[in-house]
Design a protein around this motif. Structure first.
Motif: not given
Length: 580
Positions: A390, A444, A466-467
């Motif tokens: 990240s 995201e 996304h997560v």
């Protein structure tokens, strides 16, 4: 230790101070231990008494058990053999009340509810409401008794330790205990005042269904066949579900009418779950599906097999879909999605010499302005475009958002002066810098954060994925703004195999839109089950195919700041995609 040249008189205060500090240091563990007992034991006593002595009542010939709890299940909970109905946000205290039917004569209940269900539910509500003061008094008395018992045990333990150590009896022991008791009672009163001050009058607007009660929301048309095959008790099931549905209708009656429904899915990752999406869209008259990407696993177009695409085509033929590319979707995947009738691709992703460029796009859908921005990354891409760290990818994501919004942000001062206004009801605007977005979708969460930073007060709702995990109900709305993070409708792809992650539930949501374009509520589903191996709708349209371990959470939104003259309707249609 003495100081050179200092007299005995000058050294005495320093020695006394050091001695006092050492005594305090030695006494600290005992002091902390005593107060830990005085806190933990009363709480444990209250929890034990609440559990051991539930309140028993009979309402409309249905025997109930009402049990209080500390820390374990906050809010109001109703448990049945068919699942639970939970309202977690009652007060700010970690205190809960659980209502459980006991030894119910199901045939008698079926007969009573079947003859006149509405009247039965109204009588059930009225009788239980009459019992609420008695139940509250009973539970409060139990808490008080439990606290007193805990304090008594703490005092006994403390006195026993003093006796075993041979410590002398303290003067005014009784007065000390009375002071401690008064302090404890004062704390109980303060906690009660805090509970009263933090009472949420809208607690009924956030609920959660589990088990068969939730499965009934997901497969209303298929439950009859399912339960007739399994236990021949559909009449009983129908009565219990009917009672819950009637109570839910009373809650929903206070909400505005619904003009259209939007389903949010994300991170399919080639899972054969489009038949599930199709069943859900049919059951709830979904008018639009918003898909925030990660259709593939490795970013190649060849992964989208004919069977997988056929299942997607079947969905899009009935319910239009807005789609944008995720970080597992290459330009080749995007091009394949553009060939599917009923799918509108928002934005674009193109390859350049160093990586990928992304463009944002928007549509006017049923009276709403809905925009989308793809993820600039691609699985296996060069450098940061294929990274997972990240610290590397977040700056890339933010830069991509900034570049895509260059013509939309406009003059910051001009934007701030008109930030509370929205686009006209038809979604048009004089220039991109005048656009107000009802929904801005991305892939995201970091993209959504940057969208909020770049377009303050010009986005009513963000939608990302996304997560592989839905965000908490408490994080859905803040100051009127809605931020929806959807879980993985494909149950996470290969993460459980590649990374060893626990397989997440199949997740998706449906949002209700009122005729004045207000977003009124969202129902969020999570199915903890294995994914069907076939993409055939004929083989994957029953509850058995996906399991019945379902959770359905309902969250009502507070009104958002939009123009008064807005109109939303499924009859307004969807425009072609416009570039930003």
């Amino acid at each position: 230790m003495t100081e050179p040249g200092a007299t005995e008189e000058e050294q005495r205060p320093r020695r006394e101070l050091r001695a006092t500090a050492l005594r305090a240091l030695r006494a600290t563990p005992g002091f902390l231990g005593r107060w830990l007992l005085r806190i933990v034991l009363p709480l444990a006593g209250a929890a034990a008494v609440l559990h051991a002595f539930p309140y028993h009542a009979t309402v409309q010939d249905v025997p109930f058990e009402v049990e209080g709890s500390l820390f374990s299940r906050p809010g109001l909970n109703a448990d049945t053999t068919l699942g639970s109905w939970e309202f977690p946000h009652l007060t700010g205290l970690p205190v809960g009340v659980t209502i459980t039917p006991q030894d119910v004569d199901l045939l008698k209940l079926t007969k009573a509810a079947g003859s006149d269900r509405a009247a039965f539910v109204q009588a059930l509500q009225a009788d239980f409401t009459d019992l609420v003061p008695k139940i509250a008094l009973w539970l409060a008395a139990e808490v008080l008794i439990g606290v007193l018992l805990g304090l008594a045990v703490a005092a006994a333990v403390n006195m026993s330790i003093r006796y075993l150590r041979g410590a002398p009896k303290r003067a005014h022991e009784l007065r000390i205990r009375v002071i401690q008791l008064g302090s404890a009672l004062g704390v109980v009163v303060l906690v009660g005042v805090f509970g009263w001050a933090t009472y949420n009058p809208n607690w009924v607007q956030q609920s959660r269904l589990t088990g068969t009660l939730a499965a009934a929301q997901l497969f209303p048309g298929q439950l009859s066949q399912y339960y007739e095959q399994n236990n021949k008790a559909f009449d009983v099931l129908g009565s219990v579900l009917g009672i819950q549905a009637a109570l839910q209708q009373q809650i929903d009656a206070e909400a505005p009418s619904t003009a259209l429904r939007i389903m949010f899915i994300s991170d399919m990752h080639l899972a054969a779950n489009y038949p599930l999406v199709q069943v859900y869209a049919r059951s709830y008259d979904v008018d639009l599906i918003v898909n925030t990407g990660d259709e593939s696993l490795f970013g190649t177009g060849i992964e989208l097999t004919p069977g997988y695409l056929d299942a997607m085509r079947a969905v899009a033929a009935e319910t239009p879909m807005l789609w944008l590319a995720g970080n597992h979707d290459s330009p080749a995947v995007e091009q394949t999605m553009r060939t599917i009738p009923g799918v509108t691709v928002l934005g674009s992703k193109t390859q350049n010499a160093d990586g990928y460029d992304v463009r944002a796009g928007y549509v006017d859908a049923f009276g709403l302005t809905i925009a989308g921005l793809p993820d600039p990354r691609v699985y296996g891409g060069p450098g940061a475009y294929g990274a997972d760290d990240s610290k590397v990818t977040d700056p890339l994501e933010r830069d991509a958002v900034d570049a895509a919004l260059a013509d939309v942000v406009g003059d910051p001062e001009a934007s701030a002066s008109s930030s509370s206004s929205s686009a006209p009801p038809d979604g048009t605007a004089d220039s991109p810098s005048d656009l107000f977005f009802d929904i801005f979708a991305a892939h995201e969460p970091v993209q959504a954060d940057e969208l909020r930073d770049q377009l303050p007060d010009r986005i009513r709702q963000t939608n990302v994925g996304h997560v592989h995990k839905q965000n908490d109900p408490g994080d859905l709305q803040s100051d009127g703004r809605i931020d929806l993070v959807e879980g993985s409708t494909g149950a996470g792809g290969l993460n459980d195999i590649v990374r060893g992650d626990t397989r997440p539930p199949i997740a998706f949501s449906i949002e209700s839109v009122a005729p004045d374009c207000q977003f009124t509520r969202v129902v969020r589903f999570a199915i903890a089950s294995s994914t069907p191996t076939s993409a055939s709708a004929a083989e994957a349209t029953t509850p058995q195919a996906f399991g019945d371990d379902v959770t359905a959470s309902t969250i009502y939104f507070t009104p958002q700041d939009i123009d008064d003259n807005r109109t939303c309707s499924a009859d307004l249609g969807i425009s072609a995609e416009h570039p930003l």
